[in-house]
Design an enzyme around this catalytic site. Structure first.
Site, PDB file in Angstrom:
ATOM      1  N   SER A  76       0.853  -1.190  -0.089  1.00  0.00           N
ATOM      2  CA  SER A  76      -0.011  -0.008   0.084  1.00  0.00           C
ATOM      3  C   SER A  76       0.868   1.254  -0.190  1.00  0.00           C
ATOM      4  CB  SER A  76      -0.860  -0.021   1.333  1.00  0.00           C
ATOM      5  OG  SER A  76      -1.522   1.119   1.440  1.00  0.00           O
ATOM      6  N   TYR A 117      -0.683  -0.744  10.340  1.00  0.00           N
ATOM      7  CA  TYR A 117      -1.075  -1.009   8.979  1.00  0.00           C
ATOM      8  C   TYR A 117       0.093  -0.694   8.054  1.00  0.00           C
ATOM      9  CZ  TYR A 117      -3.514  -1.081   4.533  1.00  0.00           C
ATOM     10  OH  TYR A 117      -3.820  -1.683   3.313  1.00  0.00           O
TER      11      TYR A 117
END
Length: 257
Positions: A138, A148
């Site tokens: 990401s 994350y």
């Protein structure tokens, strides 16, 4: 005809990879937790494209699930030529608001599963002197953004490091770092998306097409959209402390922790 194995295949980027690879004539091994959904997906892709689509139900937050997929990747008689490590999720809430169990589950799926499955795939691919692995990360990997972002930063660093180690072996390694994509990701995490600007959204099918072009060109990192390439370039110019404050505020507003 080659075979691709896709984790998290039933939705979002994984489903887009499945559609594109099936259309290109690849046989598929579809991996996810929902057996019924997997079977429906396999039937649809087989009927539409005439390819073989096998179903492998596995939960990559468990050792048993990881081992089942690793065993399939290690098969020599029906080898996997392309691995798409796509399974992943986000947790809603700031650090310390999210339970430690959920944090550890994220690391299990995003890091340990990626490590073990990449290893299983690359070993047999190196023997055949051909193959490819795409590990979905990401753009959160490039900014200070909690567990994350940290897990996705690990994916990028790991993938690019392995790409160097396997250079010349015939095995291609690439980390894919998309931005916001219209998938079930945010809904599953209980995150609203109404306040995300339209220009920040990417189309999953176009993203996959760009990623496969980058893989064919031998890139070890793909940021498959000019908008996000520009944003990541600009982020490098912002002092780290300031960037942390900006991403903390925008992350709570838009994305996973």
């Amino acid at each position: 005809m080659t075979t691709a194995l896709i984790t998290g295949s039933t939705a979002g980027i994984g489903a887009a990879f499945a559609r594109r690879l099936a259309a290109d004539g690849h046989d598929l091994v579809l991996v996810a937790r929902d057996t019924e959904r997997l079977r429906d997906q396999a039937t649809e892709l087989h009927d539409r494209h005439g390819i073989e689509a096998k179903v492998l139900t596995a939960d990559l937050s468990t050792d048993a699930g990881i081992e089942a997929v690793a065993a399939r990747l290690g098969e020599r008689q029906s080898p996997v030529d392309l691995l798409i490590n796509n399974a992943g999720f986000g947790n809603k809430g700031r650090f310390l608001d999210v339970s430690m169990a959920d944090e550890l589950t994220m690391l299990k799926v995003h890091c340990e599963a990626v490590l073990r499955l990449t290893s299983a795939a690359a070993e047999t691919m190196r023997e055949r002197k051909r193959g490819g692995v795409v590990n979905v990360a990401s753009v959160a990997a490039f900014v200070p953004r909690g567990t994350y972002g940290a897990s996705k930063a690990w994916v990028v660093q790991f993938t690019q490091g392995v790409a160097k180690d396997l250079a010349g072996s015939g095995v291609r390694m690439m980390a894919l770092a998309p931005g916001f994509v219209r998938t079930e990701f945010h809904e599953r995490a209980g995150m609203g998306t109404d306040n995300i600007p339209n220009w920040m959204w990417l189309d999953a099918d176009k993203l996959v097409a760009a990623a496969l072009v980058d893989l064919s060109r031998g890139k070890s990192l793909s940021i498959p959209d000019p908008r996000y390439k520009a944003l990541m370039g600009a982020a490098k110019l912002v002092p780290r402390g300031m960037l942390g404050g900006i991403t903390s505020r925008t992350g709570r507003k838009y994305g996973p922790q």
